[in-house]
Write a protein that holds these residues in place. Structure first.
Motif, mmCIF file in Angstrom:
data_model
loop_
_atom_site.group_PDB
_atom_site.id
_atom_site.type_symbol
_atom_site.label_atom_id
_atom_site.label_comp_id
_atom_site.label_asym_id
_atom_site.label_seq_id
_atom_site.Cartn_x
_atom_site.Cartn_y
_atom_site.Cartn_z
ATOM 1 N N TYR A 22 28.350 66.153 6.539
ATOM 2 C CA TYR A 22 29.030 65.192 5.673
ATOM 3 C C TYR A 22 28.182 63.946 5.476
ATOM 4 O O TYR A 22 27.285 63.662 6.260
ATOM 5 C CB TYR A 22 30.369 64.774 6.310
ATOM 6 C CG TYR A 22 31.219 65.948 6.716
ATOM 7 C CD1 TYR A 22 32.030 66.593 5.790
ATOM 8 C CD2 TYR A 22 31.201 66.421 8.026
ATOM 9 C CE1 TYR A 22 32.797 67.689 6.154
ATOM 10 C CE2 TYR A 22 31.976 67.514 8.399
ATOM 11 C CZ TYR A 22 32.774 68.143 7.454
ATOM 12 O OH TYR A 22 33.530 69.222 7.821
ATOM 13 N N LEU A 37 31.860 58.204 3.867
ATOM 14 C CA LEU A 37 32.596 57.921 2.639
ATOM 15 C C LEU A 37 32.029 56.699 1.925
ATOM 16 O O LEU A 37 31.941 56.690 0.695
ATOM 17 C CB LEU A 37 34.088 57.723 2.948
ATOM 18 C CG LEU A 37 35.010 57.530 1.743
ATOM 19 C CD1 LEU A 37 34.910 58.705 0.767
ATOM 20 C CD2 LEU A 37 36.449 57.343 2.209
ATOM 21 N N PHE A 94 29.266 57.706 -0.383
ATOM 22 C CA PHE A 94 29.599 58.664 -1.429
ATOM 23 C C PHE A 94 29.540 57.948 -2.782
ATOM 24 O O PHE A 94 30.103 56.863 -2.929
ATOM 25 C CB PHE A 94 31.013 59.215 -1.164
ATOM 26 C CG PHE A 94 31.489 60.260 -2.132
ATOM 27 C CD1 PHE A 94 30.737 61.404 -2.380
ATOM 28 C CD2 PHE A 94 32.711 60.111 -2.774
ATOM 29 C CE1 PHE A 94 31.206 62.382 -3.250
ATOM 30 C CE2 PHE A 94 33.186 61.084 -3.641
ATOM 31 C CZ PHE A 94 32.421 62.215 -3.888
ATOM 32 N N LYS A 127 32.802 56.773 -4.231
ATOM 33 C CA LYS A 127 33.686 56.186 -3.219
ATOM 34 C C LYS A 127 34.726 55.243 -3.810
ATOM 35 O O LYS A 127 35.797 55.073 -3.239
ATOM 36 C CB LYS A 127 32.872 55.465 -2.152
ATOM 37 C CG LYS A 127 32.162 54.220 -2.659
ATOM 38 C CD LYS A 127 31.387 53.527 -1.548
ATOM 39 C CE LYS A 127 30.652 52.317 -2.062
ATOM 40 N NZ LYS A 127 29.295 52.596 -2.481
ATOM 41 N N PRO A 159 33.241 63.577 2.286
ATOM 42 C CA PRO A 159 32.333 64.133 1.277
ATOM 43 C C PRO A 159 31.246 64.971 1.955
ATOM 44 O O PRO A 159 30.681 64.566 2.969
ATOM 45 C CB PRO A 159 31.715 62.897 0.620
ATOM 46 C CG PRO A 159 32.561 61.736 1.048
ATOM 47 C CD PRO A 159 33.167 62.122 2.350
ATOM 48 N N ALA A 177 27.863 71.215 0.336
ATOM 49 C CA ALA A 177 28.682 71.440 -0.859
ATOM 50 C C ALA A 177 28.233 72.720 -1.561
ATOM 51 O O ALA A 177 29.063 73.537 -1.962
ATOM 52 C CB ALA A 177 28.591 70.239 -1.801
ATOM 53 N N GLN A 185 29.225 68.367 -5.449
ATOM 54 C CA GLN A 185 30.165 67.264 -5.214
ATOM 55 C C GLN A 185 31.485 67.862 -4.719
ATOM 56 O O GLN A 185 32.339 68.262 -5.519
ATOM 57 C CB GLN A 185 30.423 66.500 -6.526
ATOM 58 C CG GLN A 185 29.240 65.708 -7.025
ATOM 59 C CD GLN A 185 29.186 64.335 -6.402
ATOM 60 O OE1 GLN A 185 30.181 63.629 -6.324
ATOM 61 N NE2 GLN A 185 28.016 63.944 -5.964
ATOM 62 N N ILE A 239 34.629 67.429 -1.621
ATOM 63 C CA ILE A 239 35.226 66.642 -0.546
ATOM 64 C C ILE A 239 36.111 67.560 0.289
ATOM 65 O O ILE A 239 36.914 68.315 -0.245
ATOM 66 C CB ILE A 239 36.066 65.475 -1.102
ATOM 67 C CG1 ILE A 239 35.147 64.477 -1.821
ATOM 68 C CG2 ILE A 239 36.849 64.793 0.018
ATOM 69 C CD1 ILE A 239 35.881 63.339 -2.485
#
Length: 159
Positions: free
Chosen positions: A5, A8, A11, A14, A34, A40, A111, A113
């Motif tokens: 990760y 945040l 990100f 955010k 994220p 991802a 992208q 989360i």
């Protein structure tokens, strides 16, 4: 597969979780995770598509491109615009996962989360500041939701 990760606060989107009109508690922010681009990509390839990188590119062979994958359609925009923070009714009836169920909110291949179902339910409006075809899935469940810019969402079952 080891998921990694980014914090945040690093990100690039955010701000959607720091919007003054839709405050997110610090407790919930701790569960908004994220993924790094590499993680991802791995999640997207495993659960969404190993051919397409965005919803509008889904092609034959992608479960989300199959006509029978999506069973119901409803509008999310009016619920999003309302003062009520509840999920749209049809969505809330379709998905009744345990609170701690891990979910992925997938904007596109790089992208994504990870969060928990109850955190998503409380903050769903924040996630939808970007509505260009994101897909909500849980690796532990078969139901899926795709949100569209038209203000509609589709409910379906992952193949």
């Amino acid at each position: 597969m080891t998921t990694t990760y980014i914090p945040l606060n690093e990100f690039r989107r955010k701000w959607i979780f720091n919007h003054q009109d839709l405050p997110v508690t610090d407790e919930d922010k701790a569960y908004i995770l994220p993924l790094t681009e590499k993680s991802a990509m791995e999640v997207w390839n495993q659960w969404i598509s190993n051919k397409s990188s965005r919803a509008e590119q889904f092609t034959k062979g992608d479960w989300a491109a199959k006509a029978n994958a999506w069973t119901k359609t409803d509008h999310w925009q009016s619920a999003w615009d309302s003062e009520d923070n509840s999920l749209p009714e049809m969505l809330a009836e379709f998905i009744q996962w345990p609170d701690e169920t891990p979910v992925y909110f997938c904007y596109e291949k790089y992208q994504i989360i990870e969060t928990r179902w109850n955190v998503f339910v409380r903050n769903w409006k924040c996630f939808l500041f970007f509505d260009d075809g994101p897909i909500l899935i849980s690796p532990k469940q078969k139901q899926a939701v795709m949100f569209e810019q038209s203000g509609q969402y589709k409910l379906g079952i992952r193949g």
